[in-house]
Design a protein around this motif. Structure first.
Motif, PDB file in Angstrom:
ATOM      1  N   GLY A 299       0.708  -1.220   0.278  1.00 22.65           N
ATOM      2  CA  GLY A 299      -0.162   0.053   0.120  1.00 22.65           C
ATOM      3  C   GLY A 299       1.018   1.194   0.031  1.00 22.65           C
ATOM      4  O   GLY A 299       1.993   1.176  -0.100  1.00 22.65           O
ATOM      5  N   GLY A 300       0.199   2.198   0.278  1.00 27.06           N
ATOM      6  CA  GLY A 300       0.870   3.673   0.413  1.00 27.06           C
ATOM      7  C   GLY A 300       1.632   3.791   1.628  1.00 27.06           C
ATOM      8  O   GLY A 300       1.566   2.980   2.483  1.00 27.06           O
ATOM      9  N   LEU A 301       2.048   5.033   1.785  1.00 31.74           N
ATOM     10  CA  LEU A 301       2.865   5.448   2.889  1.00 31.74           C
ATOM     11  C   LEU A 301       1.868   5.410   4.307  1.00 31.74           C
ATOM     12  O   LEU A 301       2.487   5.036   5.232  1.00 31.74           O
ATOM     13  CB  LEU A 301       3.703   6.577   3.040  1.00 31.74           C
ATOM     14  N   ASP A 302       0.563   5.420   4.157  1.00 30.17           N
ATOM     15  CA  ASP A 302      -0.306   5.416   5.265  1.00 30.17           C
ATOM     16  C   ASP A 302      -0.336   4.030   5.731  1.00 30.17           C
ATOM     17  O   ASP A 302      -0.893   3.713   6.972  1.00 30.17           O
ATOM     18  CB  ASP A 302      -1.601   5.956   4.889  1.00 30.17           C
ATOM     19  N   SER A 303       0.390   2.828   5.180  1.00 33.75           N
ATOM     20  CA  SER A 303       0.140   1.579   5.589  1.00 33.75           C
ATOM     21  C   SER A 303       1.734   1.511   6.338  1.00 33.75           C
ATOM     22  O   SER A 303       1.641   0.431   7.019  1.00 33.75           O
ATOM     23  CB  SER A 303       0.303   0.545   4.489  1.00 33.75           C
ATOM     24  N   ALA A 304       2.323   2.313   6.632  1.00 32.00           N
ATOM     25  CA  ALA A 304       3.573   2.106   7.574  1.00 32.00           C
ATOM     26  C   ALA A 304       3.341   1.730   8.769  1.00 32.00           C
ATOM     27  O   ALA A 304       4.102   1.055   9.382  1.00 32.00           O
ATOM     28  CB  ALA A 304       4.499   3.369   7.360  1.00 32.00           C
ATOM     29  N   ARG A 305       2.483   2.330   9.648  1.00 28.00           N
ATOM     30  CA  ARG A 305       2.163   1.959  10.733  1.00 28.00           C
ATOM     31  C   ARG A 305       1.731   0.562  11.110  1.00 28.00           C
ATOM     32  O   ARG A 305       2.331  -0.119  12.219  1.00 28.00           O
ATOM     33  CB  ARG A 305       1.062   3.145  11.599  1.00 28.00           C
ATOM     34  N   GLN A 306       0.977  -0.105  10.429  1.00 24.83           N
ATOM     35  CA  GLN A 306       0.720  -1.235  10.074  1.00 24.83           C
ATOM     36  C   GLN A 306       1.851  -2.319   9.973  1.00 24.83           C
ATOM     37  O   GLN A 306       2.154  -3.294  10.795  1.00 24.83           O
ATOM     38  CB  GLN A 306      -0.417  -1.617   9.074  1.00 24.83           C
ATOM     39  N   LEU A 307       2.795  -1.688   9.158  1.00 24.98           N
ATOM     40  CA  LEU A 307       3.905  -2.671   9.344  1.00 24.98           C
ATOM     41  C   LEU A 307       4.849  -2.670  10.249  1.00 24.98           C
ATOM     42  O   LEU A 307       5.500  -3.564  10.627  1.00 24.98           O
ATOM     43  CB  LEU A 307       5.201  -2.136   7.880  1.00 24.98           C
ATOM     44  N   GLU A 308       5.047  -1.394  10.823  1.00 23.84           N
ATOM     45  CA  GLU A 308       5.754  -1.043  12.065  1.00 23.84           C
ATOM     46  C   GLU A 308       5.099  -1.829  13.354  1.00 23.84           C
ATOM     47  O   GLU A 308       5.849  -2.637  14.211  1.00 23.84           O
ATOM     48  CB  GLU A 308       5.876   0.431  12.493  1.00 23.84           C
ATOM     49  N   GLU A 309       3.820  -1.982  13.333  1.00 26.84           N
ATOM     50  CA  GLU A 309       3.425  -2.770  14.407  1.00 26.84           C
ATOM     51  C   GLU A 309       3.798  -4.192  14.386  1.00 26.84           C
ATOM     52  O   GLU A 309       3.667  -4.895  15.496  1.00 26.84           O
ATOM     53  CB  GLU A 309       1.852  -2.584  14.330  1.00 26.84           C
ATOM     54  N   THR A 310       3.596  -4.741  12.954  1.00 26.20           N
ATOM     55  CA  THR A 310       3.941  -5.978  12.791  1.00 26.20           C
ATOM     56  C   THR A 310       5.380  -6.490  13.668  1.00 26.20           C
ATOM     57  O   THR A 310       5.521  -7.479  14.020  1.00 26.20           O
ATOM     58  CB  THR A 310       4.127  -6.277  11.257  1.00 26.20           C
ATOM     59  N   ALA A 311       6.264  -5.677  13.509  1.00 31.58           N
ATOM     60  CA  ALA A 311       7.478  -5.877  14.440  1.00 31.58           C
ATOM     61  C   ALA A 311       7.417  -5.976  15.700  1.00 31.58           C
ATOM     62  O   ALA A 311       8.087  -6.871  16.433  1.00 31.58           O
ATOM     63  CB  ALA A 311       8.569  -4.741  13.941  1.00 31.58           C
ATOM     64  N   GLY A 312       6.471  -5.492  16.381  1.00 29.10           N
ATOM     65  CA  GLY A 312       6.250  -5.370  17.842  1.00 29.10           C
ATOM     66  C   GLY A 312       5.283  -6.929  17.837  1.00 29.10           C
ATOM     67  O   GLY A 312       5.982  -7.653  18.928  1.00 29.10           O
ATOM     68  N   PHE A 313       4.511  -7.078  17.018  1.00 25.35           N
ATOM     69  CA  PHE A 313       3.993  -8.642  17.051  1.00 25.35           C
ATOM     70  C   PHE A 313       4.852  -9.686  17.113  1.00 25.35           C
ATOM     71  O   PHE A 313       5.048 -10.571  17.878  1.00 25.35           O
ATOM     72  CB  PHE A 313       2.964  -8.648  15.932  1.00 25.35           C
TER      73      PHE A 313
END
Length: 221
Positions: free
Chosen positions: A176-190
């Motif tokens: 997705g666009g850059l607004d999907s970055a938070r979801q990607l970053e949260e995946t690292a926490g998961f």
């Protein structure tokens, strides 16, 4: 290509070594010139330490491999706030996660969006924050190569990031666009939380064959 690496730690060195094997030149910059020199030496003859003032001018693409706490300062160091990175692909590898809890540190938004705000005009792509530096370069069968989820809002930047990931031996998946970055970053926490529980995060998500999903979707329409 001149790949500029902003950062002097383990991830910066490992990525630099891997890209050097694909005949890229590496430009290393950081707050401490001595650390930049050491990182360039560890990468090898394809790398050189450069002064922050020269970094943006000489880099064809920029990779940000610094800590969350030092992100804004690092971008300011190379003139990002003054527009020196405008028009350049900037790959943000920052992991803004509390390693003890797995919680995302920004209350809203993402590190990648902070990069975009701190470097006006830069074409920011979130990528390479989920894999440890030791993952690269990957030299095994292509069908089992690491899939690197990336996001960004400029097609040319996504294409360049995809090519650089390919040079590491990985495969890029644009989500997705850059607004999907938070979801990607949260995946690292998961991932960190699953590891902390004593389990392999590879086994914490379903094994889904996209071809079978596509076939099933086609059969119902």
């Amino acid at each position: 290509m001149n790949v500029g690496i902003l950062g002097t730690g383990n991830l910066a060195v490992t990525l630099g070594r891997a890209w050097a094997t694909s005949r890229h030149s590496l430009l290393v910059a950081g707050r401490n010139p001595l650390h930049a020199d050491e990182a360039a030496d560890q990468i090898g003859p394809s790398a050189e330490a450069v002064a922050p003032a020269d970094f943006a001018r000489r880099a064809d693409a920029v990779v940000v491999a610094v800590s969350w706490e030092g992100l804004e300062a690092a971008l300011h160091l190379v003139g990002g706030s003054d527009g020196t990175l405008a028009g350049k692909t900037v790959i943000d590898c920052t992991n803004p996660v509390d390693y003890a809890t797995g919680e995302l540190k920004p209350a809203s938004g993402s590190a990648a969006q902070l990069v975009a705000r701190s470097a006006p005009g830069a074409h920011v792509v979130k990528a390479l924050h989920l894999f440890a530096g030791a993952s690269w370069p990957y030299a095994g069968p292509q069908e089992t190569a690491p899939v690197v989820a990336i996001c960004g809002s400029e097609r040319s930047a996504l294409d360049l990031a995809t090519a650089l990931i390919g040079d590491l031996g990985g495969r890029a998946a644009v989500i997705g666009g850059l607004d999907s970055a938070r979801q990607l970053e949260e995946t690292a926490g998961f991932v960190m939380k699953v590891v902390a529980s004593g389990h392999n995060p590879r086994l914490a998500v379903p094994d889904v064959d996209p071809a079978l999903v596509s076939a099933a979707h086609t059969a119902t329409h």
